[in-house]
Design a protein around this motif. Structure first.
Motif, PDB file in Angstrom:
ATOM      1  N   LEU A 628       6.103 -12.553   7.735  1.00 46.95           N
ATOM      2  CA  LEU A 628       5.244 -13.845   7.944  1.00 46.95           C
ATOM      3  C   LEU A 628       4.742 -14.152   6.172  1.00 46.95           C
ATOM      4  CD1 LEU A 628       2.033 -14.530   8.614  1.00 46.95           C
ATOM      5  CD2 LEU A 628       1.547 -12.588   8.040  1.00 46.95           C
ATOM      6  N   THR A 629       5.414 -12.839   5.506  1.00 50.48           N
ATOM      7  CA  THR A 629       5.445 -12.921   4.267  1.00 50.48           C
ATOM      8  C   THR A 629       6.331 -13.569   3.389  1.00 50.48           C
ATOM      9  OG1 THR A 629       4.208 -10.677   4.189  1.00 50.48           O
ATOM     10  CG2 THR A 629       5.658 -11.187   2.133  1.00 50.48           C
ATOM     11  N   VAL A 678      -2.623  -8.792  12.073  1.00 48.21           N
ATOM     12  CA  VAL A 678      -0.995  -9.520  11.960  1.00 48.21           C
ATOM     13  C   VAL A 678      -0.496 -10.172  12.811  1.00 48.21           C
ATOM     14  CG1 VAL A 678       1.919  -9.367  11.810  1.00 48.21           C
ATOM     15  CG2 VAL A 678       0.247  -7.727  10.223  1.00 48.21           C
ATOM     16  N   ASN A 679      -0.982  -9.983  14.252  1.00 52.35           N
ATOM     17  CA  ASN A 679      -1.089 -10.537  15.885  1.00 52.35           C
ATOM     18  C   ASN A 679      -1.689 -12.082  15.299  1.00 52.35           C
ATOM     19  OD1 ASN A 679       1.015  -8.703  16.368  1.00 52.35           O
ATOM     20  ND2 ASN A 679      -0.529  -8.419  18.073  1.00 52.35           N
ATOM     21  N   ASP A 680      -2.690 -11.983  14.685  1.00 50.16           N
ATOM     22  CA  ASP A 680      -3.279 -12.991  14.621  1.00 50.16           C
ATOM     23  C   ASP A 680      -3.238 -14.514  13.939  1.00 50.16           C
ATOM     24  OD1 ASP A 680      -5.436 -11.854  16.691  1.00 50.16           O
ATOM     25  OD2 ASP A 680      -6.549 -11.079  15.098  1.00 50.16           O
ATOM     26  N   ILE A 698      -2.450 -12.559   2.921  1.00 44.61           N
ATOM     27  CA  ILE A 698      -1.492 -11.731   2.912  1.00 44.61           C
ATOM     28  C   ILE A 698      -1.218 -10.313   1.768  1.00 44.61           C
ATOM     29  CG2 ILE A 698       1.189 -11.573   2.325  1.00 44.61           C
ATOM     30  CD1 ILE A 698       1.151 -13.985   4.185  1.00 44.61           C
ATOM     31  N   GLU A 699      -1.610 -10.654   0.837  1.00 42.77           N
ATOM     32  CA  GLU A 699      -1.458  -9.631  -0.320  1.00 42.77           C
ATOM     33  C   GLU A 699      -2.666  -8.447   0.155  1.00 42.77           C
ATOM     34  OE1 GLU A 699      -0.931 -12.317  -4.565  1.00 42.77           O
ATOM     35  OE2 GLU A 699      -3.000 -10.990  -4.202  1.00 42.77           O
ATOM     36  N   THR A 700      -3.916  -8.824   1.201  1.00 45.19           N
ATOM     37  CA  THR A 700      -5.122  -7.954   1.577  1.00 45.19           C
ATOM     38  C   THR A 700      -3.955  -6.837   2.380  1.00 45.19           C
ATOM     39  OG1 THR A 700      -6.503  -8.927   1.416  1.00 45.19           O
ATOM     40  CG2 THR A 700      -6.637  -7.237   2.780  1.00 45.19           C
ATOM     41  N   LEU A 701      -3.073  -7.129   3.523  1.00 41.30           N
ATOM     42  CA  LEU A 701      -1.956  -6.871   4.390  1.00 41.30           C
ATOM     43  C   LEU A 701      -1.226  -6.396   3.089  1.00 41.30           C
ATOM     44  CD1 LEU A 701      -1.218  -6.759   7.366  1.00 41.30           C
ATOM     45  CD2 LEU A 701      -0.180  -8.030   7.128  1.00 41.30           C
ATOM     46  N   LEU A 720       5.748 -11.495  -4.200  1.00 45.17           N
ATOM     47  CA  LEU A 720       4.248 -12.655  -4.676  1.00 45.17           C
ATOM     48  C   LEU A 720       4.276 -12.854  -5.764  1.00 45.17           C
ATOM     49  CD1 LEU A 720       2.456 -11.674  -1.247  1.00 45.17           C
ATOM     50  CD2 LEU A 720       3.236 -13.904  -1.825  1.00 45.17           C
ATOM     51  N   GLY A 721       4.773 -12.368  -6.818  1.00 42.44           N
ATOM     52  CA  GLY A 721       4.658 -12.692  -8.166  1.00 42.44           C
ATOM     53  C   GLY A 721       4.060 -11.521  -8.967  1.00 42.44           C
ATOM     54  N   HIS A 722       4.005 -10.166  -8.628  1.00 35.11           N
ATOM     55  CA  HIS A 722       2.922  -9.003  -9.368  1.00 35.11           C
ATOM     56  C   HIS A 722       4.289  -7.605  -9.811  1.00 35.11           C
ATOM     57  CE1 HIS A 722       0.094  -9.980  -7.689  1.00 35.11           C
ATOM     58  NE2 HIS A 722      -0.026 -10.249  -6.484  1.00 35.11           N
ATOM     59  N   ASP A 723       4.064  -8.177 -11.488  1.00 35.43           N
ATOM     60  CA  ASP A 723       4.573  -6.866 -11.926  1.00 35.43           C
ATOM     61  C   ASP A 723       4.109  -4.902 -12.062  1.00 35.43           C
ATOM     62  OD1 ASP A 723       3.286  -7.850 -13.310  1.00 35.43           O
ATOM     63  OD2 ASP A 723       4.032  -8.253 -14.905  1.00 35.43           O
ATOM     64  N   THR A 724       3.303  -4.845 -11.379  1.00 31.73           N
ATOM     65  CA  THR A 724       2.779  -4.257 -11.607  1.00 31.73           C
ATOM     66  C   THR A 724       2.463  -3.663  -9.705  1.00 31.73           C
ATOM     67  OG1 THR A 724       0.593  -5.102 -10.111  1.00 31.73           O
ATOM     68  CG2 THR A 724       0.888  -4.712 -13.121  1.00 31.73           C
ATOM     69  N   LEU A 725       2.671  -2.040  -9.244  1.00 31.70           N
ATOM     70  CA  LEU A 725       2.154  -1.245  -8.051  1.00 31.70           C
ATOM     71  C   LEU A 725       1.512  -1.536  -7.780  1.00 31.70           C
ATOM     72  CD1 LEU A 725       4.376   1.581  -9.574  1.00 31.70           C
ATOM     73  CD2 LEU A 725       4.909  -0.105  -8.816  1.00 31.70           C
ATOM     74  N   VAL A 726       1.765  -1.637  -6.126  1.00 33.28           N
ATOM     75  CA  VAL A 726       0.650  -2.553  -5.468  1.00 33.28           C
ATOM     76  C   VAL A 726      -1.000  -0.897  -6.096  1.00 33.28           C
ATOM     77  CG1 VAL A 726      -0.100  -2.615  -3.234  1.00 33.28           C
ATOM     78  CG2 VAL A 726       1.953  -2.575  -3.512  1.00 33.28           C
TER      79      VAL A 726
END
Length: 804
Positions: A628-629, A678-680, A698-701, A720-726
């Motif tokens: 998906l991502t 995810v199915n939805d 997607i980021e929320t997921l 997705l372009g982040h340079d920090t940890l989640v």
RNA sequence: GCGCGGGUGGCGGAAUUGGUAGACGCGAGGGACUUAAAAUCCCUUGACCAAAAGUCGUGCGGGUUCGAUUCCCGCCUCGCGCACCA
């Protein structure tokens, strides 16, 4: 499109976390703290199997969730490395336990790193490290000062061949486990001087705190039972024709007029001395036999109670009757006074005994619970009589009320090599003297031969230049204590050591201990009473010593079930049914799938079985998240999409559900909610991706998934372009306004049976809903021509039409 | 014996406060794609019934309630802990 390849991304992120010191816990950080720990493992040679990983998956999910919610998290790790297996291995192979322990720890550490556990490795501790057990020994000396560590003689199993003390479980069919052949002699019971911790001094304090603990009821009940407080009375019976007295403990003083005989435990000092005339031989024989039985044997003999008459009589102080004194092993020496007044009319065990030996039975409580045949107390309610009779006995000077506990003091001496030496020096003049603080640790010497010498002592007793020392008080030649401490001593304070693990000046800095501890989440699945009671006991003492400002070490106990093998049996090396976590990871499933799968099996407090098929389902799910991502990234994105509102609503619903589930540690339902999400999304993506709404979704997921599948989440987060940890981004929050559905589905029942569902706008009034319900086709079919008695209306849920 | 938990489809489980039982996953069946297979995607899947409707269904028997997997009473059964504690 990139493919999901855990083998590539997992080592990458493990390295990043390590390089960035992402999980090092800062003392006194300016945010809320969470201290979480598993019960530290014994680093066995076999390593961890997938059953063990369950516990670490739980810890890590909570730790990562707390971190993502803005907490400073301490998730430390250590090794409970003293113990028998390493010593037995040393006896067999000559390899020193110090070495095997080192190898095993390296293996465990590697396993934990490879599952992506977010541990603060700067706080690693090891109970067999002299820098650690130095403080275990220091605590011992403090307990000794306070009178909480003491020596006393105690009856222990003894193997006459090996000339060594045996643990209860090393006695098989009455013989030593190493010598249980037909020709081998029976194990004996010997009086040996042993060290104890006086946990009984804290019985009441420990009991009092139990109700307030956020622990599972099962564990709280087990501890309450174990402490076993009971309110009763001690009553003294004079021995007829002698100066001797027998003091009994009873919880039923109201039945004293029904006491028709006295029973002494075989170990009771008067058992032999009261035996007279022809009875002497039988008593002697009975006592000798009984003492040899293990408590387990005594238990198995419950069906048939045995005993012998001493030939002596006691005087019942209540009615002055002469009653016989018996010796029987159903009375335990270690509880109460080791003697009872038997009331066969109102005690099953006494009844069984009286029946067998034809002893008299006198009823003193009637069916209305009133006292009878008890002189001036007749007619009183039995519970009332408990008090009045005790007062009366007190006036007569033969009784007093008394509280008794089942819990005994904690025997900590072990005649073993691989443990922390007890820091005591025995001097002829000064007796047992504690090793002064500046001479700690008493380092365990390295020996050549680990096999017991058959003298019942640890091999340490043969290391002459270690044993022979000067008395710290007078300087005269003295000998070290050669027993080591029970491993439970080492594990009774490690949770506090984590708060200041490198301190060489003191056991810990109280400011640090008070900042981090008590532990917020203590995760384990074993030791309902032993360890979990001892760690409470020590912390109570630390509180009394002023070392910490709290009494209870663990706020919330997370007691999980066990994961057994696929065949339903417990995983064990000997059964050959263990599953190696590294095998699962290397097969291509990866650590993320392994961790997530174990948490998906069921509620964490229930037992479950490993399933080689089930993990494939989780792997599929993670793959869908990945795909998906990727599709989102690769797609031509529009500004808006027709399904934006639906996506946003699903997103916020899922945030709420998953956050709530994490908070109540319901990981299996959290995973189910994410799967549904995810199915939805999979279906909705056919409407096309809109740039912002889908990115958000997607980021929320990824954030929601990160506590369970951290490697994949980090990887996609980066893509997705982040340079920090989640976890460095604030945990998603849901907006209640966005969750509200535009339409609601109302279940319509007729007489409690579902007959239809109706769709209505969410803001429909009660009248509208009822009208729609009554108008539904199938509802009309069931209500037509019938009298409607009432209509039950549950807002947003259902309408129940009650007809005649 | 006492204490604490459980018992729901073929399987693991969901239902958070008494309100549409079976979410989610596994397995199974069908379909799409493919030369074919794997992978992937879609559909079906508690039982009875051709299907709609209906009936039954959360260990068993009662009860309370408009309504019970959920609360109450009595059992059966499995797991764990403690176990002659007077």
């Amino acid at each position: 499109m990139k493919r999901y390849n855990p083998k590539e991304i997992e080592p990458k992120w493990q390295q990043v976390w390590s390089d960035r010191q992402a999980f090092v816990a800062q003392d006194f950080a300016d945010k809320p703290k969470t201290y979480i720990s598993c019960m530290f493992p014994y680093p066995s040679g076999a390593g961890m199997h997938t059953g063990h990983i369950f516990e670490h998956a739980i810890v890590d999910a909570i730790a990562r969730f707390s971190r993502a919610n803005g907490h400073e998290v301490m998730n430390p790790m250590g090794w409970d490395s003293f113990g028998l297996p390493a010593e037995n291995y040393a006896i067999k192979t000559g390899t020193p336990p110090q070495e095997t322990t080192k190898t095993n720890i390296a293996n465990f550490r590697n396993q934990l790193q490879r599952i992506g556990a977010s541990i603060d490795w700067t706080r690693e501790i090891n109970t067999s490290d002299p820098e650690y057990y130095r403080w275990t020994q220091w605590v011992f000396t403090k307990f000794f000062e306070r009178g909480l560590a003491y020596q006393k003689d105690s009856l222990q199993w003894w193997c006459p061949i090996d000339q060594t003390v045996l643990a209860n479980e090393q006695v098989v069919n009455g013989k030593c486990w190493r010598h249980d052949g037909a020709d081998d002699p029976l194990a004996e019971k010997k009086n040996i001087r042993q060290w104890f911790f006086k946990i009984t001094d804290y019985a009441d304090a420990l009991l009092e705190e139990i109700p307030a603990l956020d622990w599972p009821d099962k564990i709280k009940a087990a501890q309450t039972n174990w402490i076993g407080k009971s309110q009763g009375a001690e009553v003294t019976f004079a021995v007829d024709g002698s100066d001797e007295h027998i003091t009994v403990f009873t919880t039923r003083p109201d039945t004293i007029f029904g006491a028709t005989f006295i029973v002494l435990a075989p170990e009771h000092p008067l058992a032999r001395t009261l035996a007279v005339g022809d009875y002497q031989d039988a008593v002697e024989q009975y006592v000798t036999d009984a003492v040899k039985k293990t408590e387990i044997d005594r238990l198995n003999d419950t069906k048939e109670k045995t005993g012998v008459f001493t030939g002596s009589y006691a005087i019942n102080p209540a009615n002055k009757e002469k009653i016989p004194i018996w010796v029987a092993d159903y009375v335990l020496y270690g509880y109460g006074t080791g003697a009872i007044m038997a009331v066969p009319a109102h005690d099953e065990r006494d009844k069984a005994f009286a029946d067998r030996y034809e002893l008299p039975v006198i009823e003193v409580i009637d069916e209305y619970n009133a006292v009878i045949h008890s002189s001036q107390f007749d007619g009183q309610d039995s519970s009332n009589a408990r008090e009045t009779i005790v007062s009366w006995l007190e006036e007569l000077g033969v009784g007093q009320s008394k509280v008794t506990y089942k819990m005994r003091d904690w025997l900590i001496s072990r005649q073993r090599y691989w443990g922390a030496p007890i820091p005591i020096i025995h001097c002829d003049e000064h007796g047992a003297v504690a090793v002064p603080e500046d001479q700690l640790p008493v380092v365990l010497p390295v020996v050549e031969d680990f096999a017991p010498k058959g003298d019942g002592k640890s091999v340490l007793a043969h290391v002459d230049d270690w044993v022979n020392v000067e008395c710290p008080t007078c300087g005269k030649p003295s000998r070290r204590e050669t027993d080591t401490m029970d491993g439970y001593a080492c594990s009774s304070w490690y949770l506090l050591r984590y708060t200041d693990p490198q301190n060489t000046e003191s056991i810990w800095d109280s400011k640090k201990a008070n900042y981090w501890a008590p532990v917020d989440f203590y995760v384990g699945g074993d030791h309902a009473v032993a360890h979990l009671l001892y760690v409470r006991f020590w912390t109570h003492v630390f509180n009394d010593m002023g070392l910490v400002n709290f009494k209870e070490p663990v706020k919330k106990l997370v007691y999980h079930g066990l994961i057994s093998a696929e065949d339903g049996r417990k995983m064990s090396k000997s059964l050959g049914n263990t599953v190696d976590p590294l095998d699962i990871i290397d097969q291509g499933y990866g650590a993320d799938a392994l961790r997530t799968f174990e948490l998906f099996l069921g509620p964490i407090d229930e037992n479950s079985n490993w399933s080689s098929r089930g993990i494939a389902g989780i792997y599929r799910f993670l793959n869908r998240v990945w795909t998906l991502t990727q599709e989102y990234q690769d797609a031509e994105k529009s500004q808006t999409s027709s399904s934006d509102d639906v996506v946003r609503r699903l997103q916020h619903k899922t945030i709420r559900k998953v956050t709530d589930d994490y908070r109540r540690l319901s990981f299996n339902t959290a995973i189910a909610a994410m799967m549904e999400y995810v199915n939805d999304l999979y279906k909705l993506k056919n409407d096309g991706f809109s740039e912002d709404v889908w990115r958000d979704a997607i980021e929320t997921l990824l954030q929601l998934l990160a506590p369970l599948a951290p490697h994949m989440s980090e990887e996609l987060w980066q893509q997705l372009g982040h340079d920090t940890l989640v976890h460095e981004t604030v945990w998603p929050v849901w907006d209640d306004a966005l969750i509200v559905d535009e339409t609601i589905t109302i279940a319509v029942q007729v007489n409690g049976k579902l007959r239809a569902t109706v769709q209505l706008p969410a803001d429909s009034s009660e009248e509208d809903v009822k009208k729609a319900a009554l108008g539904a086709e199938n509802v009309i079919a069931h209500t037509d021509g019938k009298e409607i008695l009432k209509v039950i209306y549950i807002p947003k849920k259902l309408v129940n039409i009650v007809v005649k």
